[in-house]
Scaffold this motif. Structure first.
Motif, PDB file in Angstrom:
ATOM      1  N   GLY A 248       0.720  -1.108   0.026  1.00  0.00           N
ATOM      2  CA  GLY A 248      -0.007   0.229   0.010  1.00  0.00           C
ATOM      3  C   GLY A 248       0.947   1.078   0.086  1.00  0.00           C
ATOM      4  O   GLY A 248       1.871   1.470  -1.104  1.00  0.00           O
ATOM      5  N   ILE A 249       0.826   2.261   1.013  1.00  0.00           N
ATOM      6  CA  ILE A 249       1.570   3.351   1.262  1.00  0.00           C
ATOM      7  C   ILE A 249       2.933   2.957   1.558  1.00  0.00           C
ATOM      8  O   ILE A 249       3.493   2.092   2.277  1.00  0.00           O
ATOM      9  N   GLN A 250       3.827   3.480   0.798  1.00  0.00           N
ATOM     10  CA  GLN A 250       5.498   3.098   0.958  1.00  0.00           C
ATOM     11  C   GLN A 250       5.962   4.064   1.785  1.00  0.00           C
ATOM     12  O   GLN A 250       5.697   4.928   1.830  1.00  0.00           O
ATOM     13  N   PRO A 251       7.069   3.542   2.554  1.00  0.00           N
ATOM     14  CA  PRO A 251       7.825   4.493   3.288  1.00  0.00           C
ATOM     15  C   PRO A 251       8.741   5.500   2.517  1.00  0.00           C
ATOM     16  O   PRO A 251       8.788   5.147   1.409  1.00  0.00           O
ATOM     17  N   PRO A 252       8.948   6.395   3.223  1.00  0.00           N
ATOM     18  CA  PRO A 252       8.783   6.921   4.503  1.00  0.00           C
ATOM     19  C   PRO A 252       7.431   7.607   5.091  1.00  0.00           C
ATOM     20  O   PRO A 252       7.177   8.072   6.079  1.00  0.00           O
ATOM     21  N   ASP A 253       6.273   7.437   3.914  1.00  0.00           N
ATOM     22  CA  ASP A 253       5.118   8.091   4.251  1.00  0.00           C
ATOM     23  C   ASP A 253       4.384   7.358   5.240  1.00  0.00           C
ATOM     24  O   ASP A 253       4.409   6.184   5.220  1.00  0.00           O
ATOM     25  N   PRO A 254       3.833   8.008   6.275  1.00  0.00           N
ATOM     26  CA  PRO A 254       3.153   7.439   7.554  1.00  0.00           C
ATOM     27  C   PRO A 254       1.692   6.860   6.954  1.00  0.00           C
ATOM     28  O   PRO A 254       0.953   7.422   6.236  1.00  0.00           O
ATOM     29  N   SER A 255       1.484   5.694   7.363  1.00  0.00           N
ATOM     30  CA  SER A 255       0.058   5.001   7.147  1.00  0.00           C
ATOM     31  C   SER A 255      -0.127   4.173   8.438  1.00  0.00           C
ATOM     32  O   SER A 255       0.808   3.535   9.114  1.00  0.00           O
ATOM     33  N   TRP A 256      -1.243   4.242   8.995  1.00  0.00           N
ATOM     34  CA  TRP A 256      -1.694   3.433  10.106  1.00  0.00           C
ATOM     35  C   TRP A 256      -1.344   1.851   9.887  1.00  0.00           C
ATOM     36  O   TRP A 256      -1.010   1.269  10.833  1.00  0.00           O
ATOM     37  N   GLY A 257      -1.650   1.365   8.807  1.00  0.00           N
ATOM     38  CA  GLY A 257      -1.421  -0.186   8.473  1.00  0.00           C
ATOM     39  C   GLY A 257       0.034  -0.234   8.647  1.00  0.00           C
ATOM     40  O   GLY A 257       0.348  -1.354   9.242  1.00  0.00           O
ATOM     41  N   SER A 258       0.848   0.438   7.940  1.00  0.00           N
ATOM     42  CA  SER A 258       2.251   0.054   7.789  1.00  0.00           C
ATOM     43  C   SER A 258       2.854   0.377   9.320  1.00  0.00           C
ATOM     44  O   SER A 258       3.986  -0.448   9.576  1.00  0.00           O
ATOM     45  N   MET A 259       2.342   1.200  10.044  1.00  0.00           N
ATOM     46  CA  MET A 259       3.105   1.420  11.472  1.00  0.00           C
ATOM     47  C   MET A 259       2.971   0.296  12.280  1.00  0.00           C
ATOM     48  O   MET A 259       3.498  -0.245  12.950  1.00  0.00           O
ATOM     49  N   ILE A 260       1.566  -0.492  12.069  1.00  0.00           N
ATOM     50  CA  ILE A 260       1.382  -1.654  12.883  1.00  0.00           C
ATOM     51  C   ILE A 260       2.168  -3.044  12.443  1.00  0.00           C
ATOM     52  O   ILE A 260       2.810  -3.586  13.160  1.00  0.00           O
ATOM     53  N   SER A 261       2.513  -2.884  10.959  1.00  0.00           N
ATOM     54  CA  SER A 261       3.317  -3.804  10.581  1.00  0.00           C
ATOM     55  C   SER A 261       4.726  -3.660  10.904  1.00  0.00           C
ATOM     56  O   SER A 261       5.653  -4.420  11.455  1.00  0.00           O
ATOM     57  N   TYR A 262       5.163  -2.379  10.968  1.00  0.00           N
ATOM     58  CA  TYR A 262       6.789  -2.060  11.643  1.00  0.00           C
ATOM     59  C   TYR A 262       6.719  -2.435  12.838  1.00  0.00           C
ATOM     60  O   TYR A 262       7.926  -2.693  13.450  1.00  0.00           O
ATOM     61  N   ALA A 263       5.591  -2.312  13.576  1.00  0.00           N
ATOM     62  CA  ALA A 263       5.797  -2.583  15.107  1.00  0.00           C
ATOM     63  C   ALA A 263       5.651  -4.052  15.751  1.00  0.00           C
ATOM     64  O   ALA A 263       6.009  -4.337  16.818  1.00  0.00           O
ATOM     65  N   GLN A 264       5.494  -4.892  14.745  1.00  0.00           N
ATOM     66  CA  GLN A 264       5.372  -6.221  14.864  1.00  0.00           C
ATOM     67  C   GLN A 264       6.667  -6.871  15.760  1.00  0.00           C
ATOM     68  O   GLN A 264       6.520  -7.725  16.996  1.00  0.00           O
ATOM     69  N   PRO A 265       7.861  -6.666  15.193  1.00  0.00           N
ATOM     70  CA  PRO A 265       9.033  -7.100  16.004  1.00  0.00           C
ATOM     71  C   PRO A 265       9.012  -6.413  17.481  1.00  0.00           C
ATOM     72  O   PRO A 265       9.914  -7.049  18.309  1.00  0.00           O
ATOM     73  N   TYR A 266       8.700  -5.414  17.677  1.00  0.00           N
ATOM     74  CA  TYR A 266       8.729  -4.811  19.050  1.00  0.00           C
ATOM     75  C   TYR A 266       7.306  -4.904  19.843  1.00  0.00           C
ATOM     76  O   TYR A 266       7.157  -4.085  20.802  1.00  0.00           O
ATOM     77  N   ALA A 280      -6.448   4.387  16.311  1.00  0.00           N
ATOM     78  CA  ALA A 280      -6.784   5.171  15.316  1.00  0.00           C
ATOM     79  C   ALA A 280      -7.748   4.453  14.425  1.00  0.00           C
ATOM     80  O   ALA A 280      -8.854   5.019  13.843  1.00  0.00           O
ATOM     81  N   ILE A 281      -7.423   3.537  13.922  1.00  0.00           N
ATOM     82  CA  ILE A 281      -8.314   2.653  12.920  1.00  0.00           C
ATOM     83  C   ILE A 281      -9.503   2.392  13.405  1.00  0.00           C
ATOM     84  O   ILE A 281     -10.516   2.330  12.860  1.00  0.00           O
ATOM     85  N   ILE A 282      -9.476   1.839  14.761  1.00  0.00           N
ATOM     86  CA  ILE A 282     -10.912   1.398  15.308  1.00  0.00           C
ATOM     87  C   ILE A 282     -11.612   2.488  15.468  1.00  0.00           C
ATOM     88  O   ILE A 282     -12.996   2.362  15.007  1.00  0.00           O
ATOM     89  N   ILE A 283     -11.151   3.654  16.049  1.00  0.00           N
ATOM     90  CA  ILE A 283     -12.058   4.947  16.209  1.00  0.00           C
ATOM     91  C   ILE A 283     -12.515   5.145  14.896  1.00  0.00           C
ATOM     92  O   ILE A 283     -13.919   5.680  14.647  1.00  0.00           O
ATOM     93  N   THR A 284     -12.000   5.359  13.646  1.00  0.00           N
ATOM     94  CA  THR A 284     -12.346   6.155  12.518  1.00  0.00           C
ATOM     95  C   THR A 284     -13.558   5.048  11.919  1.00  0.00           C
ATOM     96  O   THR A 284     -14.309   5.507  11.473  1.00  0.00           O
ATOM     97  N   VAL A 285     -13.218   3.710  11.765  1.00  0.00           N
ATOM     98  CA  VAL A 285     -14.049   3.019  11.290  1.00  0.00           C
ATOM     99  C   VAL A 285     -15.287   2.710  11.920  1.00  0.00           C
ATOM    100  O   VAL A 285     -16.324   2.601  11.273  1.00  0.00           O
ATOM    101  N   ILE A 286     -15.382   2.522  13.378  1.00  0.00           N
ATOM    102  CA  ILE A 286     -16.532   2.580  14.046  1.00  0.00           C
ATOM    103  C   ILE A 286     -17.204   3.913  13.785  1.00  0.00           C
ATOM    104  O   ILE A 286     -18.559   4.045  13.823  1.00  0.00           O
ATOM    105  N   SER A 287     -16.751   5.046  13.688  1.00  0.00           N
ATOM    106  CA  SER A 287     -17.367   6.206  13.681  1.00  0.00           C
ATOM    107  C   SER A 287     -17.942   6.335  12.542  1.00  0.00           C
ATOM    108  O   SER A 287     -19.255   6.722  12.292  1.00  0.00           O
ATOM    109  N   PHE A 288     -17.347   5.964  11.325  1.00  0.00           N
ATOM    110  CA  PHE A 288     -18.235   5.742  10.026  1.00  0.00           C
ATOM    111  C   PHE A 288     -19.099   4.878   9.981  1.00  0.00           C
ATOM    112  O   PHE A 288     -20.199   5.356   9.264  1.00  0.00           O
ATOM    113  N   ASN A 289     -19.076   3.915  10.546  1.00  0.00           N
ATOM    114  CA  ASN A 289     -20.143   2.743  10.451  1.00  0.00           C
ATOM    115  C   ASN A 289     -21.390   3.165  11.136  1.00  0.00           C
ATOM    116  O   ASN A 289     -22.358   2.985  10.767  1.00  0.00           O
TER     117      ASN A 289
END
Length: 305
Positions: A248-266, A280-289
């Motif tokens: 999806g969005i490529q580094p170094p541009d920030p994306s919530w999905g990529s941030m979660i992916s990079y956080a896996q080792p830690y 942030a993802i949960i709040i956004t998706v629930i709010s729109f739904n």
């Protein structure tokens, strides 16, 4: 000689009166719908959250405490503190700043992709519903083909074919989300074309394009609005999934999905790294739904008193 003139005046007055009644009814419908929406406290709260998210995305350069791509390895994986409220990532970048800028990516991906999907879905759905026959058969088969693939797998295939980037991402998300809109619009148009006002338009020589644009689509507008609202969170989740998988969005541009992916080792040593973009993802998706559900109930003519 007087009788035809009086009759003409009466007919003209009746048409003017009918036109005024239509305008009044239209205004009354939207006013009543908004009043019903205001009574739904959950939907109003969610609408407020969506407005805040939109302001955060627009004002990101002003409210972000740091440059989201600024690296400082000396403070890598720092816990939340006064200087860095959400802590820092493995490169010493401020997580709060990246979450704020990630709002731009998620909202733009959801909104722009859904607008493209709506245009495509409304166009094909209205053509299939109005003309029927071979046109309906061809478009319906196309919809069935796209609906047969899981959304994420289809989006991944399109991204692999087009390459990474925002434009490719918008196209992939739009292609994934247009089918539901087309199906709903097709069904409504098939019902509307049996109405007397449509038959009158056809009898008066109105072209199919004019009837679709002037009568069919305006009568489907409430459904289209709800579909857009409910389609945005689906596009946001798909974007986050694609970014999580690295296509999806490529580094170094920030994306919530990529941030979660990079956080896996830690995840064990620094769990907050992945928790903040996840929230942030949960709040956004629930709010729109939730807002979409409230909007659907408010625009439902069956609920009109």
């Amino acid at each position: 000689m007087k009788t035809p003139n009086l009759g003409y005046k009466r007919n003209n007055y009746a048409e003017e009166k009918t036109g005024q009644e239509i305008v009044v009814q239209s205004k009354s419908y939207w006013k009543d719908s908004f009043n019903r929406l205001k009574k739904n406290k959950v939907a109003m709260v969610c609408m407020g959250i969506i407005i805040i998210l939109a302001l955060v995305a627009i004002l990101a350069p002003l409210i972000s405490p740091y440059d989201p791509n600024q690296q400082n390895l000396a403070i890598a994986l720092q816990s939340p503190s006064g200087e860095h409220l959400f802590g820092t990532d493995e490169y010493g970048r401020d997580i709060l700043s990246r979450v704020i800028y990630g709002t731009r990516v998620s909202l733009s991906a959801g909104i722009i992709a859904q607008i493209i999907a709506t245009i495509l879905g409304v166009t094909l759905g209205s053509l299939a519903g109005y003309y029927g026959g071979k046109v309906d058969t061809v478009i319906s088969r196309i919809m069935e083909i796209f609906a047969a693939f899981p959304d994420l797998l289809l989006a991944m295939a399109i991204m692999f074919a087009l390459g990474t980037g925002l434009t490719s991402l918008f196209i992939a998300l739009a292609i994934v989300n247009w089918v539901q809109t087309a199906r709903m619009v097709r069904g409504q148009v098939m019902q509307l074309k049996e109405k007397e006002f449509v038959e009158a338009c056809i009898a008066s020589g109105g072209s199919g394009f004019r009837i679709i644009m002037k009568h069919m689509i305006p009568n489907c507008i409430s459904t289209i609005i709800v579909l857009i609202t409910l389609g945005i969170p689906s596009a946001i989740l798909t974007e986050a999934s694609l970014s999580f998988l690295g296509i999806g969005i490529q580094p170094p541009d920030p994306s919530w999905g990529s941030m979660i992916s990079y956080a896996q080792p830690y995840i064990n040593s620094d769990p907050l790294y992945s928790i903040f973009p996840g929230i942030a993802i949960i709040i956004t998706v629930i709010s729109f739904n939730m807002f979409g559900d409230g909007l659907r109930d408010a625009l439902d003519p069956k609920l009109k008193n």
